[in-house]
Design a protein around this motif. Structure first.
Motif, short mmCIF file in Angstrom:
data_model
loop_
_atom_site.label_atom_id
_atom_site.label_comp_id
_atom_site.label_asym_id
_atom_site.label_seq_id
_atom_site.Cartn_x
_atom_site.Cartn_y
_atom_site.Cartn_z
N VAL A 90 -33.73 -35.96 6.49
CA VAL A 90 -32.29 -34.77 6.68
C VAL A 90 -32.59 -34.59 8.27
O VAL A 90 -31.57 -34.60 8.87
CB VAL A 90 -32.12 -34.60 5.75
CG1 VAL A 90 -30.63 -33.35 5.68
CG2 VAL A 90 -31.69 -35.29 3.98
N ALA B 267 -36.54 -33.82 2.80
CA ALA B 267 -36.21 -32.73 3.85
C ALA B 267 -36.12 -33.26 5.35
O ALA B 267 -35.35 -33.06 6.40
CB ALA B 267 -36.26 -31.59 3.76
N ALA C 141 -26.72 -31.39 -2.30
CA ALA C 141 -26.70 -30.27 -1.76
C ALA C 141 -26.37 -29.04 -2.15
O ALA C 141 -27.42 -27.84 -3.11
CB ALA C 141 -27.19 -29.86 -0.84
N PHE D 163 -33.90 -31.56 -1.75
CA PHE D 163 -34.24 -31.52 -1.05
C PHE D 163 -35.15 -30.06 -1.10
O PHE D 163 -36.10 -30.50 1.02
CB PHE D 163 -32.72 -30.49 0.40
CG PHE D 163 -31.95 -31.66 0.03
CD1 PHE D 163 -31.61 -33.26 1.25
CD2 PHE D 163 -30.49 -31.09 -0.50
CE1 PHE D 163 -30.60 -33.81 1.20
CE2 PHE D 163 -29.57 -32.75 -0.27
CZ PHE D 163 -29.81 -34.16 0.18
#
Length: 137
Positions: A69, A66, A53, A60
């Motif tokens: 996560v 996304a 990141a 992401f």
């Protein structure tokens, strides 16, 4: 009663990974994202995802990654979002600073033009006074 170990703010020597180790940790972290939601991420996987990141946050922005996560680690997802927002703020600040410089330059040029016109007018008045003075002499 047990005492929890406190977080140390002492700088630690960085751990240098080989290219193969970096690739392996990246692949392991990405595989961990695709495990069932009930399987928690390991500390190493979270560390790798934080490193990713930091270095390539655009990864992401992919909707599926996304979402995974966010499902696996909502706290990590919030950190990533905060990082992305911070980058947007920095980019906007750069644009604002550039626009401010342009505006200041334009304002300066306008003031210089007015100043030069005023000086020119004064020079003309002085020339007229000098001419008038010569005529009186």
């Amino acid at each position: 009663m047990t005492v929890l170990k406190r977080i140390s703010l002492e700088p630690r020597k960085p751990v240098m990974l080989s290219e193969a180790q970096i690739i392996e940790s990246y692949q392991q972290a990405m595989e961990a994202l695709y495990q069932p939601v009930t399987t928690p991420l390991s500390a190493e996987d979270i560390n790798t995802l934080i490193n990713i990141a930091t270095l390539t946050p655009q990864l992401f922005e992919h909707a599926e990654i996304a979402g995974r996560v966010s499902a696996k680690s909502p706290a990590l997802a919030r950190l990533i979002i905060q990082h992305q927002v911070w980058e947007q703020i920095e980019a906007q600040q750069v644009l604002d600073m550039q626009q401010m410089k342009i505006n200041q330059q334009q304002e300066f040029e306008t003031l210089m033009t007015k100043f030069n016109e005023t000086i020119k007018d004064y020079d003309e008045q002085i020339a007229k006074y000098e001419q008038t003075l010569k005529e009186f002499q």
